[in-house]
Design a protein around this motif. Structure first.
Motif, PDB file in Angstrom:
ATOM      1  N   SER A   1      -6.650   2.747   4.798  1.00  0.00           N
ATOM      2  CA  SER A   1      -5.237   2.797   4.395  1.00  0.00           C
ATOM      3  C   SER A   1      -4.804   1.408   3.943  1.00  0.00           C
ATOM      4  O   SER A   1      -5.423   0.393   4.292  1.00  0.00           O
ATOM      5  CB  SER A   1      -4.372   3.236   5.577  1.00  0.00           C
ATOM      6  OG  SER A   1      -4.384   2.251   6.591  1.00  0.00           O
ATOM      7  N   PHE A   2      -3.755   1.364   3.181  1.00  0.00           N
ATOM      8  CA  PHE A   2      -3.207   0.083   2.726  1.00  0.00           C
ATOM      9  C   PHE A   2      -2.832  -0.782   3.928  1.00  0.00           C
ATOM     10  O   PHE A   2      -3.088  -1.990   3.956  1.00  0.00           O
ATOM     11  CB  PHE A   2      -1.983   0.322   1.826  1.00  0.00           C
ATOM     12  CG  PHE A   2      -1.178  -0.920   1.590  1.00  0.00           C
ATOM     13  CD1 PHE A   2      -1.628  -1.874   0.683  1.00  0.00           C
ATOM     14  CD2 PHE A   2       0.002  -1.158   2.283  1.00  0.00           C
ATOM     15  CE1 PHE A   2      -0.904  -3.036   0.474  1.00  0.00           C
ATOM     16  CE2 PHE A   2       0.726  -2.315   2.073  1.00  0.00           C
ATOM     17  CZ  PHE A   2       0.277  -3.250   1.162  1.00  0.00           C
ATOM     18  N   GLU A   3      -2.245  -0.158   4.952  1.00  0.00           N
ATOM     19  CA  GLU A   3      -1.789  -0.913   6.116  1.00  0.00           C
ATOM     20  C   GLU A   3      -2.959  -1.567   6.835  1.00  0.00           C
ATOM     21  O   GLU A   3      -2.833  -2.695   7.340  1.00  0.00           O
ATOM     22  CB  GLU A   3      -1.030  -0.001   7.073  1.00  0.00           C
ATOM     23  CG  GLU A   3       0.329   0.473   6.571  1.00  0.00           C
ATOM     24  CD  GLU A   3       0.209   1.579   5.529  1.00  0.00           C
ATOM     25  OE1 GLU A   3      -0.906   2.149   5.376  1.00  0.00           O
ATOM     26  OE2 GLU A   3       1.217   1.858   4.836  1.00  0.00           O
TER      27      GLU A   3
ATOM     28  N   ALA B   1       3.554  -2.580  -3.264  1.00  0.00           N
ATOM     29  CA  ALA B   1       2.975  -3.238  -2.087  1.00  0.00           C
ATOM     30  C   ALA B   1       1.512  -3.586  -2.333  1.00  0.00           C
ATOM     31  O   ALA B   1       1.030  -4.652  -1.904  1.00  0.00           O
ATOM     32  CB  ALA B   1       3.119  -2.346  -0.866  1.00  0.00           C
ATOM     33  N   ILE B   2       0.785  -2.696  -3.014  1.00  0.00           N
ATOM     34  CA  ILE B   2      -0.629  -2.964  -3.319  1.00  0.00           C
ATOM     35  C   ILE B   2      -0.744  -4.168  -4.246  1.00  0.00           C
ATOM     36  O   ILE B   2      -1.567  -5.063  -4.038  1.00  0.00           O
ATOM     37  CB  ILE B   2      -1.277  -1.719  -3.938  1.00  0.00           C
ATOM     38  CG1 ILE B   2      -1.356  -0.594  -2.903  1.00  0.00           C
ATOM     39  CG2 ILE B   2      -2.669  -2.048  -4.479  1.00  0.00           C
ATOM     40  CD1 ILE B   2      -1.777   0.737  -3.481  1.00  0.00           C
TER      41      ILE B   2
ATOM     42  N   CYS C   1       5.441  -7.373  -8.421  1.00  0.00           N
ATOM     43  CA  CYS C   1       4.043  -7.602  -8.040  1.00  0.00           C
ATOM     44  C   CYS C   1       3.856  -8.774  -7.088  1.00  0.00           C
ATOM     45  O   CYS C   1       2.734  -9.037  -6.644  1.00  0.00           O
ATOM     46  CB  CYS C   1       3.195  -7.843  -9.288  1.00  0.00           C
ATOM     47  SG  CYS C   1       3.282  -6.496 -10.484  1.00  0.00           S
ATOM     48  N   GLY C   2       4.923  -9.479  -6.799  1.00  0.00           N
ATOM     49  CA  GLY C   2       4.831 -10.627  -5.909  1.00  0.00           C
ATOM     50  C   GLY C   2       4.542 -11.916  -6.639  1.00  0.00           C
ATOM     51  O   GLY C   2       4.896 -12.994  -6.173  1.00  0.00           O
ATOM     52  N   SER C   3       3.889 -11.848  -7.789  1.00  0.00           N
ATOM     53  CA  SER C   3       3.572 -13.040  -8.572  1.00  0.00           C
ATOM     54  C   SER C   3       3.071 -12.603  -9.931  1.00  0.00           C
ATOM     55  O   SER C   3       2.744 -11.421 -10.141  1.00  0.00           O
ATOM     56  CB  SER C   3       2.499 -13.882  -7.875  1.00  0.00           C
ATOM     57  OG  SER C   3       1.269 -13.183  -7.873  1.00  0.00           O
TER      58      SER C   3
END
Length: 932
Positions: free
Chosen positions: A169-171, A222-223, A256-258
């Protein structure tokens, strides 16, 4: 690695024989499969001389395993050109994309490969049938047997089944790195962006670009926010994740965070695909072949990675300084100092040899430029005559037959240059050179220069001809005064005619005979003058061999058709000369006939005179009066001739005077034509700068020249216009004509010339070109003359770098000394990054932001040996390396002697440059989303 970061091919997605899925490598036995695999690699790379096939780094890829990576390392069968091998662990992650789970990769620093079993694989979690499984080999075997419900399943079969079902899972992945920051620093996470097994498969890729929202949008973001890079060679993906697609950079950062780089690999599962991605979409990384080098791609996602079939940003060898060698000088190491073909930053403490190196490089290449600029900069650097510069094509600075061009900017030069207050400064010359790089502007400038030169010659000739006319007019006036006026001579003739009439009635001479005698005498004189003129002109006509002068063609007018034009001109001249010889004969025959007719007329009149002369001489008084009448008529003829000549001369005088009056307008128009041509047609290659041209009248210099030539008292008496407050508007043709006549007059109201000046020298110095071209540069709506010193220095730097051939190397010594911090951060760094793609830049700097913000490909650390900073052997030593170089120099397993070798380039930057650590931090996070 002495040249720092260079473009090299990296293969970031290569499976090996016995990869856990889809192994298509050939070979009947394990050994044969591996032999064939290594043969495929060796055959592709060859001796490593072909940069398109020379692979410097390989990420050995497998699913939830680094076993094959470890085997490759142990085998040591890769070519020497491969400098780095590191593990790429491929995982499958929920949620499900279009066809399968999301494909995500973890690229690990090889220094922690031995720790991955305990720090990574054992901490992964997968739940099946209420049981938890890690990703170690034993746990995957257990999962496979449990899933198949067959405890007796072989280990290999069970491992294969367990691995195929292991979808995290992503988590799970996120928590591993959240709980182990040190592991995160040693890991680069790359997510595939394929619509089948990539993050974009969570919904249609186009939906993501154009703003539609799905229920999995938050998961998708998040990915991306967990990831560092994207596996994709799609140009749309590359543009999007760099902030150059539909979403602005800030929106990409938020989602995307960056901003993120896209990388690519061949994804080979068989021999034929080894290092052969589809469509030759090779992955080029500009970095040292180290894991730290690969991380630089995260900090410079656009500049450090490229997907292309050719080497990015190649420069011609003759535009690249390759190295410097100093031999025969005991103060310097004979080892070469190498340079990057992009941005090289030379750093070091005070008096460590930074400027010494740069100055001597520039002097070896172009000593004249260095002397000229250092006069302005007022700097003085010691010469190292043993230093030689070698270009990448092998040419040495000693070879005077192969001189190369550079742009050299010494320390403080920009500020001192902007302080110049001369009428025409070096700034004007710089701007003009940039403008003249445009072919049309260059042609317009040459035309202007040619017209000005021609106009000056024309003016000089006009002044000489004009003064000759003035002299002729004066002489004719004096001759007229000496002869007398026409009315007086007419009156005298009338009086003599009355006396002659009275005498003719008294003596045996008729009035008709007297008139006939006088007419013949006058005619003889007139005809003899005509005969002499005819004879003189016959002589001149015979001397004329041609009427045609062949026009000369200059190289700037014609280069392609000059030979054809000259041949045509020669042919035309021959035809014209033949025609002239025929026509000349006709003219000479006509002249000969005229000569004979005049001679016959003279003979006829001489017969009349001879017949009547005895009668005239027989009466003394009649003879005298007749002679006086003839003399008076001759004087009257001279008066008429002088009057006619004087009228012609006066017309010429007015014509020349008007021509002199228009001189300023004509010079002005030449400059205006050039200014309009540039302003209408010039397109600057430097987008931020606006160029324009205007004509300027040099009022102060013109006024000084007037007071230098003309006596001050007569200036005060001159009433036509105010000579002490000249403006261009006052220089009308009428005013200039009045001014010229005032110089020529000799009266109290005229302009008296100072001692040493004649009318000719005065007119030559005053009636000339008093115009300049003023080049105006604007940036952000500010004229360069009105800018702050820091901004003006920045504009000058842009101008200087735009000079020359637009591709020659640029050498700059401490540009930050001329600029303020805002200009460095907001403007200079961006400009350097933009220019280094096309131009080699070598700069001395003590500013960390220039080194790191400019993403220097090579950093050279300079040191002068001292008590607290010893060198290995020599007084001056230099060490080069990339920003990503964080290791000391080793010598036989030990750290080499000398302060330069004792630590990596990164540590030198932090210690030497003020704000180095902050600049590193800023560089690492400048493309990331910052929550407010």
């Amino acid at each position: 690695m002495n040249r720092g970061s260079e473009w090299r091919r990296w293969e970031l997605h290569l499976h090996t024989p016995f990869t856990q899925k889809e192994d298509r490598y050939s070979g009947k036995t394990p050994d044969e499969k591996w032999d064939n695999f290594y043969s495929s690699i060796s055959n592709y790379i060859g001796d490593g001389s072909d940069p398109l096939h020379s692979i410097c780094a390989i990420a050995v890829t497998d699913y939830l395993s680094i076993d094959n990576y470890l085997k490759v390392c142990k085998d040591q069968r890769l070519p020497d050109s491969v400098k780095l091998v590191f593990p790429n662990v491929e995982l499958r992650m929920k949620p499900i994309a279009a066809d399968s789970p999301i494909n995500i990769h973890c690229l690990f620093d090889p220094s922690i490969a031995g720790e991955l079993e305990s720090r990574f694989f054992s901490n992964l979690r997968f739940e099946y049938n209420q049981n938890q499984y890690s990703a170690t080999r034993s746990e995957l075997i257990r999962l496979g047997r449990d899933f198949q419900g067959s405890p007796s399943l072989s280990e290999e079969e069970a491992f294969s089944v367990g691995l195929s079902q292991y979808v995290i899972s992503f988590e799970t992945l996120s928590n591993i790195f959240k709980n182990n920051p040190q592991l995160r620093k040693k890991t680069i996470i790359v997510v595939s962006n394929s619509s089948n097994d990539g993050a974009s498969g969570l919904r249609a890729h186009s939906d993501y670009f154009y703003g539609k929202t799905s229920q999995l949008e938050a998961t998708r973001r998040a990915i991306y926010q967990l990831s560092d890079m994207i596996f994709s060679a799609n140009p749309k993906d590359i543009a999007y994740f760099l902030g150059e697609g539909p979403d602005a950079p800030d929106m990409v950062k938020e989602k995307c965070g960056s901003l993120m780089p896209c990388i690519h690999g061949c994804d080979a599962h068989g021999n034929e695909k080894v290092f052969s991605p589809d469509a030759d979409r090779f992955c080029w990384v500009k970095a040292d072949p180290t894991f730290e080098g690969l991380k630089q791609v995260l900090y410079e996602p656009k500049e450090r990675v490229r997907i292309s079939s050719t080497i990015p940003d190649e420069k011609p060898d003759y535009y690249v300084i390759d190295r410097v060698e100093i031999t025969g000088n005991e103060n310097f190491s004979p080892e070469p100092v190498y340079f990057s073909d992009k941005l090289t930053c030379i750093i070091g403490g005070k008096s460590t040899g930074k400027s010494l190196l740069l100055h001597n490089i520039a002097t070896a290449i172009d000593a004249g430029q260095v002397r000229a600029k250092e006069e302005t900069a007022a700097t003085n650097v010691r010469l190292v005559p043993e230093l030689k510069v070698y270009w990448r094509d092998g040419v040495c600075s000693d070879d005077k037959d192969k001189q190369r061009k550079i742009v050299y900017i010494p320390q403080t030069y920009l500020n001192r240059l902007s302080d110049e207050e001369q009428e025409t400064t070096e700034i004007d010359a710089i701007i003009q050179e940039i403008v003249l790089q445009d072919e049309k502007c260059s042609e317009a400038y040459k035309l202007m220069a040619r017209k000005i030169a021609e106009k000056k010659q024309e003016v000089a000739k006009t002044i000489v001809d004009f003064l000759k006319i003035v002299a002729d007019r004066t002489e004719l006036n004096e001759q007229c005064k000496a002869i007398g006026d026409k009315d007086s001579v007419d009156s005298e003739i009338q009086k003599l005619n009355v006396q002659l009439e009275q005498l003719s009635q008294t003596y045996d001479v008729t009035e008709e005979e007297i008139k006939q005698y006088q007419d013949s005498v006058e005619s003889i004189e007139s005809l003899k003058a005509r005969l002499a003129a005819i004879s003189k002109e016959i002589t001149h006509i015979k001397e004329i061999s041609t009427l045609v002068e062949v026009k000369t063609f200059t190289s700037h007018q014609f280069s392609i058709y000059s030979e054809s034009l000259l041949k045509v001109a020669d042919d035309v001249k021959k035809l014209a000369d033949e025609a002239w010889l025929s026509k000349r004969a006709e003219i000479l025959k006509q002249a000969d006939d005229d000569q004979k007719r005049v001679e016959e007329a003279i003979k006829a009149h001489e017969e009349i005179v001879a017949k009547l002369q005895p009668k005239m001489e027989g009466n003394e008084r009649i003879g005298k009066i007749s002679a006086s009448i003839v003399s008076a008529k001759e004087r009257l003829a001279k008066i008429s001739a002088y009057t006619a000549q004087l009228q012609v001369v006066q017309e010429q005088y007015i014509s020349y005077l008007r021509a002199l009056g228009k001189i300023f307008l004509e010079f002005s128009q030449i400059y205006l034509d050039y200014a309009c041509s540039v302003n209408d047609g010039f397109v600057s290659s430097t987008d931020e700068l606006e160029f324009s041209v205007r004509k300027v009248f040099r009022i102060d210099q013109f006024s000084r020249k007037i007071t230098e030539i003309v006596d001050n008292r007569s200036i005060n008496r001159f009433t036509q216009f105010n000579l002490r407050a000249i403006t261009e508007d006052l220089l009308s043709p009428e005013h200039i004509m009045a001014f010229v006549e005032a110089i020529l007059e000799n009266s109290k109201e005229s302009l008296q010339l100072k001692s040493g000046y004649t009318a000719e020298s005065a007119l030559r110095e005053i009636l000339t070109d008093w115009y300049n071209i003023d080049y105006v540069v604007r940036m952000d709506n500010d004229n360069i003359q009105d800018m702050s010193p820091g901004k003006k220095a920045l504009v000058l730097l842009r101008l200087l770098i735009s000079l020359a051939e637009s591709t020659c190397p640029i050498l700059i010594d401490q540009p930050e000394d001329d600029l303020d911090n805002r200009s460095i951060f907001d403007e200079l760094i961006h400009f350097i990054k933009e220019k280094k793609v096309d131009r080699q830049i070598i700069t001395v700097t003590h500013n960390a932001n220039i080194v790191l913000g400019g993403d220097a490909e090579l950093v050279i650390v300079a040191n002068q040996c001292g008590k607290n900073a010893p060198n290995k052997k020599f007084r001056f030593e230099y060490r080069g390396g990339a920003i990503e170089d964080n290791s000391p120099v080793m010598d036989d397993g030990k750290i080499a002697a000398g302060i330069l070798n004792s630590k990596g380039i990164q540590e030198h930057i932090c210690e030497i440059l003020e704000g180095g650590e902050q600049a590193f931090a800023l560089r690492q996070h400048k493309y990331h989303f910052i929550k407010h």
